[in-house]
Write a protein that holds these residues in place. Structure first.
Motif, PDB file in Angstrom:
ATOM      1  N   THR A   1      -8.468   1.603   2.289  1.00 40.89           N
ATOM      2  CA  THR A   1      -8.772   1.402   0.776  1.00 40.89           C
ATOM      3  C   THR A   1      -9.571   2.558   0.359  1.00 40.89           C
ATOM      4  O   THR A   1     -10.337   2.956   1.089  1.00 40.89           O
ATOM      5  CB  THR A   1      -9.153  -0.005   0.395  1.00 40.89           C
ATOM      6  OG1 THR A   1      -8.693  -1.111   0.999  1.00 40.89           O
ATOM      7  CG2 THR A   1      -9.823  -0.034  -0.981  1.00 40.89           C
TER       8      THR A   1
ATOM      9  N   PRO B   1       0.968  -1.338   0.027  1.00 37.20           N
ATOM     10  CA  PRO B   1       0.083   0.089   0.109  1.00 37.20           C
ATOM     11  C   PRO B   1       0.749   1.421  -0.171  1.00 37.20           C
ATOM     12  O   PRO B   1       2.040   1.287   0.264  1.00 37.20           O
ATOM     13  CB  PRO B   1      -0.776  -0.328   1.421  1.00 37.20           C
ATOM     14  CG  PRO B   1       0.188  -0.913   2.074  1.00 37.20           C
ATOM     15  CD  PRO B   1       0.723  -2.096   1.420  1.00 37.20           C
TER      16      PRO B   1
ATOM     17  N   ARG C   1      -4.783   1.186  -2.158  1.00 39.06           N
ATOM     18  CA  ARG C   1      -4.816   0.827  -0.620  1.00 39.06           C
ATOM     19  C   ARG C   1      -3.500   1.955   0.080  1.00 39.06           C
ATOM     20  O   ARG C   1      -2.643   2.076  -0.642  1.00 39.06           O
ATOM     21  CB  ARG C   1      -4.340  -0.648  -0.460  1.00 39.06           C
ATOM     22  CG  ARG C   1      -5.531  -1.332  -1.070  1.00 39.06           C
ATOM     23  CD  ARG C   1      -5.191  -3.019  -1.195  1.00 39.06           C
ATOM     24  NE  ARG C   1      -5.077  -3.575   0.093  1.00 39.06           N
ATOM     25  CZ  ARG C   1      -3.982  -4.106   0.675  1.00 39.06           C
ATOM     26  NH1 ARG C   1      -2.836  -3.932  -0.069  1.00 39.06           N
ATOM     27  NH2 ARG C   1      -4.144  -4.663   1.906  1.00 39.06           N
TER      28      ARG C   1
ATOM     29  N   ARG D   1      -1.433   3.001   3.833  1.00 39.78           N
ATOM     30  CA  ARG D   1      -1.350   2.829   5.247  1.00 39.78           C
ATOM     31  C   ARG D   1      -0.659   3.863   5.754  1.00 39.78           C
ATOM     32  O   ARG D   1       0.183   4.628   5.287  1.00 39.78           O
ATOM     33  CB  ARG D   1      -0.181   1.601   5.639  1.00 39.78           C
ATOM     34  CG  ARG D   1      -0.003   1.222   6.906  1.00 39.78           C
ATOM     35  CD  ARG D   1       0.899   0.139   7.184  1.00 39.78           C
ATOM     36  NE  ARG D   1       0.499  -0.931   6.721  1.00 39.78           N
ATOM     37  CZ  ARG D   1      -0.361  -1.872   7.583  1.00 39.78           C
ATOM     38  NH1 ARG D   1      -0.821  -1.428   8.662  1.00 39.78           N
ATOM     39  NH2 ARG D   1      -0.776  -3.039   7.036  1.00 39.78           N
TER      40      ARG D   1
ATOM     41  N   GLN E   1      -3.922  -0.510  10.466  1.00 41.74           N
ATOM     42  CA  GLN E   1      -4.810  -1.046   9.450  1.00 41.74           C
ATOM     43  C   GLN E   1      -4.441  -0.627   8.277  1.00 41.74           C
ATOM     44  O   GLN E   1      -3.721   0.468   7.777  1.00 41.74           O
ATOM     45  CB  GLN E   1      -6.087  -0.876   9.841  1.00 41.74           C
ATOM     46  CG  GLN E   1      -6.448   0.647  10.031  1.00 41.74           C
ATOM     47  CD  GLN E   1      -8.079   0.803  10.359  1.00 41.74           C
ATOM     48  OE1 GLN E   1      -8.993   0.133   9.848  1.00 41.74           O
ATOM     49  NE2 GLN E   1      -8.269   1.631  11.560  1.00 41.74           N
ATOM     50  N   VAL E   2      -5.011  -1.324   7.038  1.00 40.39           N
ATOM     51  CA  VAL E   2      -4.747  -0.782   5.830  1.00 40.39           C
ATOM     52  C   VAL E   2      -6.180  -0.226   5.390  1.00 40.39           C
ATOM     53  O   VAL E   2      -7.052  -0.514   5.664  1.00 40.39           O
ATOM     54  CB  VAL E   2      -4.391  -1.983   4.546  1.00 40.39           C
ATOM     55  CG1 VAL E   2      -4.317  -1.628   3.442  1.00 40.39           C
ATOM     56  CG2 VAL E   2      -3.232  -2.748   5.210  1.00 40.39           C
TER      57      VAL E   2
END
Length: 210
Positions: free
Chosen positions: A119, A83, A200, A202, A116-117
């Protein structure tokens, strides 16, 4: 998931879903499937608009191919493992207010945001403004009671189930938790948006990197 798919003009189909999570997963599946003839996909909160080249496919054939698309969830092993990284200084004006609303300390809130990732589900409001959904349970935060007349460019914010980065100075009512120097919109970049739908991200704590 089985979206409701309808013709939208002579060169597009509109797929409607029950949830935003379904939209994000199905779009990721479309990217992986690389359906022939599809020239563009536009995401909404509950919809995907698929534009196609009528010399390469037609509405009937494309509709049939959509039934074979396998959705990809953000946590799926098939998802992109690299990401975009966005360093954030967590000193936002609403950081303590968000902590009070959630019962979290500053450290816990930063850990939640960076752990967390995210999107890009869809874009709107302003060029480069990406509505980001995460892989951790949402805090479902309310917007501020009174919107600010000028939120600075680069402000990192939360509202509802989303996080976002303001791409330019503008009015806004989201809860501000930090700031980043990473430009979300630049005409010197292709595409200009750092996080168009499907990308995505991060977030990382800039203080921890220094």
């Amino acid at each position: 998931m089985t979206p409701d798919v309808r013709v939208a003009g002579v060169t597009a189909l509109l797929a409607t879903f029950d949830t935003l999570t379904d939209v994000v997963a199905f779009r990721a599946g479309l990217t992986a499937a690389a359906l022939p003839g599809v020239t563009g996909v536009v995401s909404g909160a509950r919809t995907l608009l698929l534009r196609f080249d009528p010399t390469a496919t037609d509405a009937g054939r494309l509709r049939a191919l959509l039934s074979d698309v396998e959705p990809v969830r953000p946590s799926d092993d098939r998802a992109d493992r690299d990401p975009v990284v966005v360093p954030v200084t967590y000193d936002g004006a609403d950081l303590d207010a968000v902590g009070a609303l959630t019962g979290m300390t500053r450290g816990e809130l930063v850990a939640w945001h960076t752990g967390q990732v995210w999107t890009s589900a869809f874009c709107g409001f302003a060029p480069g403004f990406s509505y980001l959904t995460g892989t951790a349970p949402s805090l479902d935060l309310p917007r501020r009671d009174t919107s600010r007349t000028a939120v600075p460019s680069g402000a990192v914010a939360l509202a509802g189930e989303f996080s976002a980065v303001y791409p330019r100075t503008s009015p806004g009512g989201w809860q501000l938790i930090g700031r980043t120097e990473v430009p979300m919109w630049s005409l010197d970049r292709t595409p200009p948006a750092l996080a168009p739908a499907g990308v995505r991200l991060r977030f990382v704590d800039a203080a921890a990197r220094s």
